[in-house]
Motif scaffolding. Structure first.
Motif, PDB file in Angstrom:
ATOM      1  N   ALA A  84       0.866  -1.094   0.096  1.00  0.00           N
ATOM      2  CA  ALA A  84       0.024  -0.113   0.046  1.00  0.00           C
ATOM      3  C   ALA A  84       0.845   1.110  -0.055  1.00  0.00           C
ATOM      4  N   MET A  85       1.926   1.137   0.873  1.00  0.00           N
ATOM      5  CA  MET A  85       2.863   2.567   0.773  1.00  0.00           C
ATOM      6  C   MET A  85       3.541   2.510  -0.476  1.00  0.00           C
ATOM      7  N   ALA A  86       3.797   1.497  -1.397  1.00  0.00           N
ATOM      8  CA  ALA A  86       4.573   1.804  -2.516  1.00  0.00           C
ATOM      9  C   ALA A  86       3.697   1.898  -3.815  1.00  0.00           C
ATOM     10  N   GLY A  87       2.386   1.851  -3.505  1.00  0.00           N
ATOM     11  CA  GLY A  87       1.476   1.963  -4.658  1.00  0.00           C
ATOM     12  C   GLY A  87       1.243   0.802  -5.448  1.00  0.00           C
ATOM     13  N   LEU A  88       1.610  -0.387  -4.709  1.00  0.00           N
ATOM     14  CA  LEU A  88       1.236  -1.616  -5.500  1.00  0.00           C
ATOM     15  C   LEU A  88       0.067  -2.255  -5.091  1.00  0.00           C
ATOM     16  N   GLY A  89      -0.692  -1.820  -4.272  1.00  0.00           N
ATOM     17  CA  GLY A  89      -2.064  -2.273  -3.549  1.00  0.00           C
ATOM     18  C   GLY A  89      -2.549  -1.140  -3.363  1.00  0.00           C
ATOM     19  N   ARG A  90      -3.945  -1.010  -3.337  1.00  0.00           N
ATOM     20  CA  ARG A  90      -4.917  -0.102  -3.057  1.00  0.00           C
ATOM     21  C   ARG A  90      -5.819  -0.153  -1.912  1.00  0.00           C
ATOM     22  N   PRO A  91      -5.361   0.592  -0.785  1.00  0.00           N
ATOM     23  CA  PRO A  91      -6.450   0.267   0.307  1.00  0.00           C
ATOM     24  C   PRO A  91      -7.592   0.849   0.365  1.00  0.00           C
ATOM     25  N   ASP A  92      -8.600   0.372   1.060  1.00  0.00           N
ATOM     26  CA  ASP A  92      -9.885   0.940   0.892  1.00  0.00           C
ATOM     27  C   ASP A  92     -10.068   2.293   1.581  1.00  0.00           C
ATOM     28  N   ALA A  93      -9.426   2.549   2.570  1.00  0.00           N
ATOM     29  CA  ALA A  93      -9.513   3.675   3.163  1.00  0.00           C
ATOM     30  C   ALA A  93      -8.289   4.090   4.070  1.00  0.00           C
ATOM     31  N   GLY A  94      -8.168   5.388   4.283  1.00  0.00           N
ATOM     32  CA  GLY A  94      -6.921   6.027   5.192  1.00  0.00           C
ATOM     33  C   GLY A  94      -6.063   6.805   4.375  1.00  0.00           C
ATOM     34  N   HIS A  95      -4.623   6.866   4.503  1.00  0.00           N
ATOM     35  CA  HIS A  95      -3.787   7.726   4.110  1.00  0.00           C
ATOM     36  C   HIS A  95      -2.502   7.251   4.200  1.00  0.00           C
ATOM     37  N   VAL A  96      -1.583   7.651   3.335  1.00  0.00           N
ATOM     38  CA  VAL A  96       0.000   7.407   3.383  1.00  0.00           C
ATOM     39  C   VAL A  96       0.791   8.677   3.174  1.00  0.00           C
ATOM     40  N   ARG A  97       1.389   9.347   3.998  1.00  0.00           N
ATOM     41  CA  ARG A  97       2.106  10.621   3.924  1.00  0.00           C
ATOM     42  C   ARG A  97       3.723  10.226   4.217  1.00  0.00           C
ATOM     43  N   VAL A  98       4.526  10.694   3.471  1.00  0.00           N
ATOM     44  CA  VAL A  98       6.009  10.558   3.473  1.00  0.00           C
ATOM     45  C   VAL A  98       6.660  12.027   3.397  1.00  0.00           C
TER      46      VAL A  98
END
Lengths: 221, 224
Positions: free
Chosen positions: A47-61
């Motif tokens: 999910a963090m790499a963008g290879l899978g898509r979560p249903d909800a939430g966020h990823v910030r770096v």
């Protein structure tokens, strides 16, 4: 400089149902996500790499929003500036070590040429002591060398975050200790933002990072 | 031996065109099918495999129904000035159709054997989907695709039934080797038939040998 992850994803197939609900935030430069296999570590990493898509939430770096379900932001994997070292390294078997390392430096529809040597590739070959096997294919080099190729390939484009999936699991025990030290030294030398997932408590101890322990899709510590 | 060279050149031209078209069409369809997650996928795959099991004369009949002057597409093609019945281009269509499943099946198996993780790695390394295809998926599937293409070439070389139905038996224009062999035997010219049979056999054996030799195994090749 920080990692802020909150993701929810439910997976179901005929046999079972899995709910991932992970949240953690840290400013540490070394982060270790620790847990048994099946806890949802790889799902989190994907999910963090963008290879899978979560249903909800966020990823910030580092303040960059890579994914935000509420705001309909889903930056494609290619634009995230996140590097990923796969558990079995996923080196391209049809390319030489030098071509693998230079892979990200060349856009377009053609792979780097065999004899092409970008200065950044030369630098990586030297840093990881791979100059002697630069023209070999991945099937012909040792496990430790393969891991160094995977690291060099990931680092050549100067990612803002380096993700490693069970980086030492594929190595024999004797090599494992040495490669842990190498990774730690590399992180300190280049001041990398690192996130490692592992099921091995020895990795947690060796990397001395901020530890997030997960179990059955939840953060327990 | 003018009676040999003319049909041989025509046969090679038709087989090469059919192989080239299938390399683009078969590979594209195979890649789409290998990535398509749907129950309809196997239905489509079965329909696309039909040319392998249907009698070539049946395929030729379908082609006439579709492409003939009074056919579904034929009238429309006719207005564009495109004539496929009794032309070598018609023979190319027949050979392409008959050989299509050989390329499509080989290519699909080859694409499905490519580790999805390698494609994921390429995406994370900054590649667009088209670049992932040309730099990772296609080279890793090349061995299987080449083998399929050479089988298709050999199959197109020997195409008889569908070709006869749509292109006919016009010496010098649509008479390919396999049709010429039939004509020679009918006319009692056993010598000409024998020579042509040997030429076709040798070409097909060469194509099959080439299939093994041309396709490098990328996963094992290395320099010491």
């Amino acid at each position: 400089m920080s990692i802020d992850v909150a993701i929810r994803q439910s997976l179901r197939d005929d046999a079972r149902r899995f709910e991932l609900d992970i949240a953690f935030e840290t400013a540490a430069r070394r982060v270790v996500v620790f847990g048994p296999s099946g806890a949802g570590k790889s799902l989190t990493l994907r999910a963090m790499a963008g290879l899978g898509r979560p249903d909800a939430g966020h990823v910030r770096v580092d303040g960059h929003v890579l994914y935000d379900a509420a705001a309909h932001i889903d930056v494609p994997a290619r634009d995230r500036g996140v590097a990923y070292v796969f558990q079995d390294y996923a080196l391209f078997p049809h390319l030489t070590v030098a071509q693998n390392i230079g892979f990200a430096l060349r856009g377009g529809w053609l792979n780097p040429r065999r004899r092409e040597r970008d200065p950044r590739v030369v630098q990586m070959l030297a840093l990881f002591e791979l100059a002697g096997v630069a023209d070999s294919h991945p099937s012909r080099i040792s496990g430790g060398q393969r891991q160094r190729v995977a690291l060099a390939r990931a680092l050549v484009a100067e990612p803002r975050l380096l993700l490693l999936d069970e980086p030492f699991a594929a190595l024999d025990p004797a090599l494992r200790g040495r490669m842990r030290m190498e990774l730690l030294a590399l992180q300190q030398r280049l001041d990398l933002q690192l996130l490692v997932i592992t099921h091995d408590a020895a990795d947690v101890e060796a990397l001395q990072g901020h530890t997030v322990e997960i179990r059955d899709g939840r953060v327990v510590r | 031996m003018a009676s040999l060279w003319v049909p041989l050149a025509l046969t090679l031209k038709v087989a090469l065109w059919a192989t080239a078209i299938n390399l683009v069409l078969g590979v594209a369809v195979a890649f789409a099918l290998s990535r398509w997650r749907s129950h309809a996928r196997e239905v489509v795959d079965s329909i696309l495999t039909l040319p392998l099991v249907l009698p070539p004369t049946v395929l030729g009949y379908y082609l006439l129904v579709v492409l003939g002057r009074r056919g579904v597409l034929g009238g429309w093609l006719d207005r564009l000035g495109i004539e496929l019945v009794f032309t070598w281009q018609g023979a190319v269509i027949a050979s392409t159709l008959v050989a299509f499943p050989l390329v499509q099946k080989a290519a699909r198996a080859a694409f499905e054997a490519v580790d999805p993780q390698l494609e994921g790695a390429a995406r994370v390394l900054g590649l667009r989907e088209a670049a992932v295809f040309f730099r990772v998926s296609l080279p890793l599937a090349a061995r299987g695709i080449t083998a399929g293409a050479l089988l298709a070439f050999a199959r197109a070389m020997g195409e008889f039934g569908a070709t006869l139905m749509i292109a006919g038996n016009l010496p010098g224009r649509t008479q390919t080797l396999s049709v010429a062999i039939y004509a020679a035997v009918q006319a009692g010219d056993d010598h000409a038939a024998t020579v042509m049979v040997l030429v076709v056999s040798a070409t097909c054996v060469a194509a099959l040998l080439l299939a093994g030799w041309l396709a490098p195994d990328h996963t094992r090749r290395s320099r010491p």
